[in-house]
Motif scaffolding. Structure first.
Motif, PDB file in Angstrom:
ATOM      1  N   VAL A  51       0.735  -1.194  -0.027  1.00  0.00           N
ATOM      2  CA  VAL A  51       0.055  -0.250   0.114  1.00  0.00           C
ATOM      3  C   VAL A  51       0.871   1.360   0.073  1.00  0.00           C
ATOM      4  O   VAL A  51       0.567   2.126  -0.727  1.00  0.00           O
ATOM      5  CB  VAL A  51      -0.855   0.061   1.113  1.00  0.00           C
ATOM      6  CG1 VAL A  51      -1.640   1.413   1.361  1.00  0.00           C
ATOM      7  CG2 VAL A  51      -1.945  -1.056   1.004  1.00  0.00           C
ATOM      8  N   THR A  52       1.921   1.238   0.872  1.00  0.00           N
ATOM      9  CA  THR A  52       2.886   2.511   0.998  1.00  0.00           C
ATOM     10  C   THR A  52       3.593   2.608  -0.552  1.00  0.00           C
ATOM     11  O   THR A  52       3.617   3.778  -0.895  1.00  0.00           O
ATOM     12  CB  THR A  52       4.028   2.180   1.920  1.00  0.00           C
ATOM     13  OG1 THR A  52       3.294   1.901   3.163  1.00  0.00           O
ATOM     14  CG2 THR A  52       4.841   3.345   1.985  1.00  0.00           C
ATOM     15  N   LEU A  53       4.146   1.698  -1.126  1.00  0.00           N
ATOM     16  CA  LEU A  53       4.647   1.883  -2.413  1.00  0.00           C
ATOM     17  C   LEU A  53       3.886   2.064  -3.535  1.00  0.00           C
ATOM     18  O   LEU A  53       4.018   3.112  -4.448  1.00  0.00           O
ATOM     19  CB  LEU A  53       5.504   0.663  -2.794  1.00  0.00           C
ATOM     20  CG  LEU A  53       6.553   0.062  -1.730  1.00  0.00           C
ATOM     21  CD1 LEU A  53       6.932  -1.202  -2.062  1.00  0.00           C
ATOM     22  CD2 LEU A  53       7.722   1.105  -2.198  1.00  0.00           C
ATOM     23  N   LEU A  54       2.561   1.750  -3.508  1.00  0.00           N
ATOM     24  CA  LEU A  54       1.446   2.651  -4.373  1.00  0.00           C
ATOM     25  C   LEU A  54       1.263   3.753  -4.006  1.00  0.00           C
ATOM     26  O   LEU A  54       1.142   4.579  -5.278  1.00  0.00           O
ATOM     27  CB  LEU A  54       0.241   1.569  -4.153  1.00  0.00           C
ATOM     28  CG  LEU A  54       0.217   0.095  -4.822  1.00  0.00           C
ATOM     29  CD1 LEU A  54      -1.101  -0.566  -4.423  1.00  0.00           C
ATOM     30  CD2 LEU A  54       0.270   0.134  -6.243  1.00  0.00           C
ATOM     31  N   GLY A  55       1.304   4.215  -3.027  1.00  0.00           N
ATOM     32  CA  GLY A  55       0.801   5.721  -2.612  1.00  0.00           C
ATOM     33  C   GLY A  55       1.945   6.332  -3.203  1.00  0.00           C
ATOM     34  O   GLY A  55       2.187   7.306  -3.569  1.00  0.00           O
ATOM     35  N   LEU A  56       3.518   5.844  -3.091  1.00  0.00           N
ATOM     36  CA  LEU A  56       4.643   6.714  -3.610  1.00  0.00           C
ATOM     37  C   LEU A  56       4.552   6.726  -5.127  1.00  0.00           C
ATOM     38  O   LEU A  56       4.795   7.814  -5.583  1.00  0.00           O
ATOM     39  CB  LEU A  56       6.039   5.871  -3.337  1.00  0.00           C
ATOM     40  CG  LEU A  56       6.266   6.113  -1.897  1.00  0.00           C
ATOM     41  CD1 LEU A  56       7.586   5.292  -1.507  1.00  0.00           C
ATOM     42  CD2 LEU A  56       6.916   7.383  -1.532  1.00  0.00           C
ATOM     43  N   VAL A  57       3.870   5.667  -5.717  1.00  0.00           N
ATOM     44  CA  VAL A  57       3.715   5.706  -7.296  1.00  0.00           C
ATOM     45  C   VAL A  57       2.794   6.938  -7.411  1.00  0.00           C
ATOM     46  O   VAL A  57       3.106   7.646  -8.387  1.00  0.00           O
ATOM     47  CB  VAL A  57       3.162   4.607  -7.788  1.00  0.00           C
ATOM     48  CG1 VAL A  57       2.827   4.621  -9.357  1.00  0.00           C
ATOM     49  CG2 VAL A  57       4.235   3.435  -7.702  1.00  0.00           C
ATOM     50  N   ALA A  58       1.800   7.165  -6.722  1.00  0.00           N
ATOM     51  CA  ALA A  58       0.675   8.303  -6.835  1.00  0.00           C
ATOM     52  C   ALA A  58       1.537   9.676  -6.412  1.00  0.00           C
ATOM     53  O   ALA A  58       1.367  10.513  -7.126  1.00  0.00           O
ATOM     54  CB  ALA A  58      -0.392   8.116  -5.923  1.00  0.00           C
ATOM     55  N   LEU A  59       2.261   9.648  -5.472  1.00  0.00           N
ATOM     56  CA  LEU A  59       3.197  10.638  -5.049  1.00  0.00           C
ATOM     57  C   LEU A  59       3.961  11.313  -6.255  1.00  0.00           C
ATOM     58  O   LEU A  59       3.897  12.310  -6.671  1.00  0.00           O
ATOM     59  CB  LEU A  59       3.765  10.474  -3.988  1.00  0.00           C
ATOM     60  CG  LEU A  59       4.675  11.678  -3.337  1.00  0.00           C
ATOM     61  CD1 LEU A  59       4.716  11.517  -1.845  1.00  0.00           C
ATOM     62  CD2 LEU A  59       5.784  11.836  -3.844  1.00  0.00           C
ATOM     63  N   GLY A  60       4.411  10.369  -6.942  1.00  0.00           N
ATOM     64  CA  GLY A  60       5.698  10.433  -8.005  1.00  0.00           C
ATOM     65  C   GLY A  60       4.712  11.069  -9.237  1.00  0.00           C
ATOM     66  O   GLY A  60       5.007  11.964  -9.982  1.00  0.00           O
ATOM     67  N   LEU A  61       3.486  10.518  -9.538  1.00  0.00           N
ATOM     68  CA  LEU A  61       2.591  10.902 -10.706  1.00  0.00           C
ATOM     69  C   LEU A  61       2.119  12.542 -10.256  1.00  0.00           C
ATOM     70  O   LEU A  61       2.020  13.231 -11.231  1.00  0.00           O
ATOM     71  CB  LEU A  61       1.277  10.219 -10.736  1.00  0.00           C
ATOM     72  CG  LEU A  61       1.612   8.657 -11.407  1.00  0.00           C
ATOM     73  CD1 LEU A  61       0.394   7.690 -11.344  1.00  0.00           C
ATOM     74  CD2 LEU A  61       2.060   8.768 -12.920  1.00  0.00           C
ATOM     75  N   GLY A  62       1.840  12.542  -9.044  1.00  0.00           N
ATOM     76  CA  GLY A  62       1.447  14.184  -8.875  1.00  0.00           C
ATOM     77  C   GLY A  62       2.485  15.236  -8.938  1.00  0.00           C
ATOM     78  O   GLY A  62       2.303  16.078  -9.558  1.00  0.00           O
ATOM     79  N   ALA A  63       3.682  14.584  -8.502  1.00  0.00           N
ATOM     80  CA  ALA A  63       4.856  15.526  -8.819  1.00  0.00           C
ATOM     81  C   ALA A  63       5.081  15.751 -10.331  1.00  0.00           C
ATOM     82  O   ALA A  63       5.644  16.788 -10.833  1.00  0.00           O
ATOM     83  CB  ALA A  63       6.142  15.006  -8.159  1.00  0.00           C
ATOM     84  N   THR A  64       4.752  14.798 -11.095  1.00  0.00           N
ATOM     85  CA  THR A  64       5.296  14.806 -12.767  1.00  0.00           C
ATOM     86  C   THR A  64       3.907  15.720 -13.482  1.00  0.00           C
ATOM     87  O   THR A  64       4.448  16.523 -14.048  1.00  0.00           O
ATOM     88  CB  THR A  64       5.249  13.419 -13.083  1.00  0.00           C
ATOM     89  OG1 THR A  64       6.344  12.638 -12.569  1.00  0.00           O
ATOM     90  CG2 THR A  64       5.287  13.557 -14.601  1.00  0.00           C
ATOM     91  N   LEU A  65       3.061  15.429 -13.016  1.00  0.00           N
ATOM     92  CA  LEU A  65       1.886  15.981 -13.841  1.00  0.00           C
ATOM     93  C   LEU A  65       1.385  17.199 -13.369  1.00  0.00           C
ATOM     94  O   LEU A  65       0.788  17.934 -13.893  1.00  0.00           O
ATOM     95  CB  LEU A  65       0.593  14.992 -14.019  1.00  0.00           C
ATOM     96  CG  LEU A  65       0.823  13.636 -14.504  1.00  0.00           C
ATOM     97  CD1 LEU A  65      -0.422  12.795 -14.606  1.00  0.00           C
ATOM     98  CD2 LEU A  65       1.155  13.800 -16.054  1.00  0.00           C
TER      99      LEU A  65
END
Length: 252
Positions: free
Chosen positions: A155-169
């Motif tokens: 769950v934590t690593l999935l959240g980090l993926v979302a965090l990265g998408l937010g920082a990218t887009l």
């Protein structure tokens, strides 16, 4: 003087002073615990779920709770661009990259701790109702504690993926759409294709890898826990590497 510790402290303060943090974290806890209790209360031995892994059954709500945590990850990065706060943040930390690493570190620490505690509590509470069924289990049973911890890590690593998408887009709706479409929906669509190579790829997609991490027994047609963890770490690393590169090239 700007130090990594001070940047982390700043991001920690920002995280807890935003109401959306409390809302998303509470929503995640309620969903995981609520679904776990529901599974325990309604379960009967010999039913259609008798072959489901015990940890998967009791922590089924993590799929929903994980979405709430992904929303938090997006808000932690893209939310600053939406409010304009990012300009002040990057002015205070002109090297920029420490801001991204601090956000990821604070998010990881908070989400993993909360997810692990929630998973442990949910499993124990659900087992109160499953005690006399064929799904009765204990944290000391082989693979159970590792699966509970794996659930929290996934769950934590999935959240980090979302965090990265937010920082990218740099857009809350855009990042959420990319997470739902690319991380949740896309592997389900690809899984319908009758090609062995595609099946192997899908097994290592974030959501599928997280599912393999959270099972005490090997899942059919799933990656091993070690492979699943490596795949998730690589996905999270890639999701953070792209915005890190963009931060060094863009004005804001």
């Amino acid at each position: 003087m700007i130090t990594p510790a001070r940047v982390v402290r700043s991001e920690w303060h920002k995280l807890w002073t935003v109401r959306s943090t409390w809302a998303t974290l509470l929503t995640s806890v309620v969903l995981v615990l609520g679904v776990g209790v529901l599974m325990g209360v309604t379960y009967t031995s010999g039913g259609g779920d008798s072959d489901v892994d015990t940890v998967v059954l009791t922590l089924y709500g993590s799929q929903l709770g994980g979405i709430a945590l992904a929303v938090l990850g997006v808000l932690l990065t893209a939310g600053e661009y939406a409010t304009g706060l990012v300009r002040a943040t990057l002015t205070a930390v002109p090297r920029r990259l420490p801001v991204l690493w601090a956000k990821a570190a604070v998010f990881t620490g908070v989400v993993f701790t909360l997810s692990l505690l929630t998973a442990l509590l949910t499993f124990q509470v659900a087992q109160v109702f499953l005690d006399d069924t064929d799904q009765a289990a204990s944290l000391t049973d082989r693979g159970v504690l590792a699966a509970v911890a794996g659930n929290a890590a996934g769950v934590t690593l999935l959240g980090l993926v979302a965090l990265g998408l937010g920082a990218t887009l740099r857009s809350v709706p855009g990042a959420l759409g990319a997470f739902v479409g690319g991380v949740i929906v896309l592997p389900e669509v690809l899984g319908m294709l009758p090609y062995e190579g595609v099946e192997t790829l899908v097994r290592h997609f974030p959501t599928q890898a997280a599912g393999a991490l959270g099972s005490a027994t090997p899942l059919p047609d799933a990656a091993s826990p070690a492979e699943a963890l490596l795949a998730l770490v690589l996905w999270a690393t890639a999701a953070l590497a792209l915005p890190a590169a963009l931060l060094t090239r863009r004005d804001v």
